[in-house]
Scaffold this motif. Sequence first.
Motif, PDB file in Angstrom:
ATOM      1  N   ASP A 157      68.833 -46.175 -12.247  1.00 45.84           N
ATOM      2  CA  ASP A 157      68.958 -45.461 -11.853  1.00 45.84           C
ATOM      3  C   ASP A 157      68.159 -44.234 -11.727  1.00 45.84           C
ATOM      4  OD1 ASP A 157      71.508 -46.878 -11.728  1.00 45.84           O
ATOM      5  OD2 ASP A 157      72.863 -45.225 -13.329  1.00 45.84           O
ATOM      6  N   LEU A 158      68.284 -44.291 -10.393  1.00 44.35           N
ATOM      7  CA  LEU A 158      66.529 -42.917 -10.042  1.00 44.35           C
ATOM      8  C   LEU A 158      67.727 -41.527 -10.369  1.00 44.35           C
ATOM      9  CD1 LEU A 158      64.753 -44.333  -7.207  1.00 44.35           C
ATOM     10  CD2 LEU A 158      64.293 -44.064  -9.284  1.00 44.35           C
ATOM     11  N   VAL A 159      67.948 -41.360 -11.270  1.00 46.93           N
ATOM     12  CA  VAL A 159      68.970 -40.169 -11.815  1.00 46.93           C
ATOM     13  C   VAL A 159      67.391 -38.503 -12.068  1.00 46.93           C
ATOM     14  CG1 VAL A 159      69.805 -38.497 -13.475  1.00 46.93           C
ATOM     15  CG2 VAL A 159      69.442 -40.429 -12.861  1.00 46.93           C
ATOM     16  N   PRO A 160      67.569 -37.346 -11.072  1.00 46.41           N
ATOM     17  CA  PRO A 160      68.360 -37.332 -10.053  1.00 46.41           C
ATOM     18  C   PRO A 160      68.292 -37.767  -8.828  1.00 46.41           C
ATOM     19  CG  PRO A 160      66.807 -35.256 -10.562  1.00 46.41           C
ATOM     20  CD  PRO A 160      66.271 -36.253 -11.288  1.00 46.41           C
ATOM     21  N   SER A 161      69.332 -37.418  -7.865  1.00 40.63           N
ATOM     22  CA  SER A 161      69.687 -38.180  -7.089  1.00 40.63           C
ATOM     23  C   SER A 161      68.090 -37.234  -6.375  1.00 40.63           C
ATOM     24  CB  SER A 161      70.762 -37.484  -6.080  1.00 40.63           C
ATOM     25  OG  SER A 161      71.663 -38.104  -6.312  1.00 40.63           O
ATOM     26  N   LEU A 162      67.639 -38.268  -4.936  1.00 40.99           N
ATOM     27  CA  LEU A 162      67.037 -38.478  -4.482  1.00 40.99           C
ATOM     28  C   LEU A 162      67.526 -36.727  -3.165  1.00 40.99           C
ATOM     29  CD1 LEU A 162      64.702 -41.402  -3.268  1.00 40.99           C
ATOM     30  CD2 LEU A 162      64.378 -39.748  -5.234  1.00 40.99           C
ATOM     31  N   VAL A 163      66.955 -35.880  -3.133  1.00 40.52           N
ATOM     32  CA  VAL A 163      67.412 -34.935  -2.506  1.00 40.52           C
ATOM     33  C   VAL A 163      66.124 -34.471  -1.574  1.00 40.52           C
ATOM     34  CG1 VAL A 163      68.506 -32.818  -2.077  1.00 40.52           C
ATOM     35  CG2 VAL A 163      69.413 -34.110  -3.913  1.00 40.52           C
ATOM     36  N   GLY A 164      66.125 -34.593   0.035  1.00 41.86           N
ATOM     37  CA  GLY A 164      65.007 -33.779   0.990  1.00 41.86           C
ATOM     38  C   GLY A 164      65.783 -33.304   2.182  1.00 41.86           C
ATOM     39  N   ASN A 165      64.715 -32.978   2.961  1.00 42.37           N
ATOM     40  CA  ASN A 165      65.078 -33.108   4.762  1.00 42.37           C
ATOM     41  C   ASN A 165      64.036 -34.078   4.945  1.00 42.37           C
ATOM     42  OD1 ASN A 165      62.308 -31.540   4.565  1.00 42.37           O
ATOM     43  ND2 ASN A 165      62.869 -29.810   5.222  1.00 42.37           N
ATOM     44  N   TYR A 166      64.693 -34.617   6.355  1.00 45.92           N
ATOM     45  CA  TYR A 166      63.786 -35.628   7.415  1.00 45.92           C
ATOM     46  C   TYR A 166      64.133 -35.023   8.351  1.00 45.92           C
ATOM     47  CZ  TYR A 166      68.662 -36.493   8.570  1.00 45.92           C
ATOM     48  OH  TYR A 166      69.739 -36.792   9.424  1.00 45.92           O
ATOM     49  N   GLY A 167      63.261 -35.882   9.586  1.00 48.26           N
ATOM     50  CA  GLY A 167      63.333 -36.085  11.106  1.00 48.26           C
ATOM     51  C   GLY A 167      62.396 -34.735  11.172  1.00 48.26           C
ATOM     52  N   PRO A 168      62.204 -34.736  12.307  1.00 42.52           N
ATOM     53  CA  PRO A 168      60.816 -33.418  13.629  1.00 42.52           C
ATOM     54  C   PRO A 168      62.435 -32.753  13.939  1.00 42.52           C
ATOM     55  CG  PRO A 168      61.337 -35.645  14.627  1.00 42.52           C
ATOM     56  CD  PRO A 168      62.192 -35.878  13.843  1.00 42.52           C
ATOM     57  N   GLY A 169      61.514 -31.503  14.194  1.00 33.84           N
ATOM     58  CA  GLY A 169      62.736 -30.512  15.108  1.00 33.84           C
ATOM     59  C   GLY A 169      62.886 -29.032  14.454  1.00 33.84           C
ATOM     60  N   PRO A 170      63.649 -27.931  15.024  1.00 33.68           N
ATOM     61  CA  PRO A 170      62.997 -27.014  14.594  1.00 33.68           C
ATOM     62  C   PRO A 170      64.390 -26.789  13.946  1.00 33.68           C
ATOM     63  CG  PRO A 170      64.193 -27.207  16.955  1.00 33.68           C
ATOM     64  CD  PRO A 170      63.646 -28.643  16.394  1.00 33.68           C
ATOM     65  N   ARG A 171      64.994 -27.850  13.853  1.00 30.90           N
ATOM     66  CA  ARG A 171      66.782 -27.269  12.592  1.00 30.90           C
ATOM     67  C   ARG A 171      66.551 -28.466  10.700  1.00 30.90           C
ATOM     68  NH1 ARG A 171      71.780 -29.596  13.715  1.00 30.90           N
ATOM     69  NH2 ARG A 171      72.770 -29.540  11.953  1.00 30.90           N
TER      70      ARG A 171
END
Length: 138
Positions: A38-52
């Motif tokens: 298990d890859l711990v801790p979880s993978l958390v991040g942002n994705y995608g283009p755009g202003p939001r």
Amino acid sequence: MTQVKRLTALLLALTFPLLAMAQEEAKEGEAPKVAYIDLVPSLVGNYGPGPRLKYYKADISLRVTGPEAQDKVTRHEPLIRNQLVMLFSQQSDETLNSSDSKEKLRQEALKQVQQVLNSEEGAPLVDDLLFNNLIIQP
């Protein structure tokens, strides 16, 4: 009575090597042990283009065969995590919304993990990659 003891001792002495050989053959005939990392801790991040900003959280397990592969994969976990974070950050809403696109992402993630391990260890080592949980916030 001494002859019976000698005969018993001789028979025991002859059977011990046979038992040892049978145990070795049983070990060789066993199926390799499968392990999940298990890859711990979880993978958390942002994705995608755009202003939001759009976020993801992924709980990932890697399936390996044998303790040697498990040790090698665990040793390279930071590099694997980096590769997966980079892959997820390149995704868009379209590649994360449908189950077909998630399966393609899973296969691409497996391919990239195997490429990293192949370049580092000379073998792919990971048999499969599983998303235990994949949450997106578009």
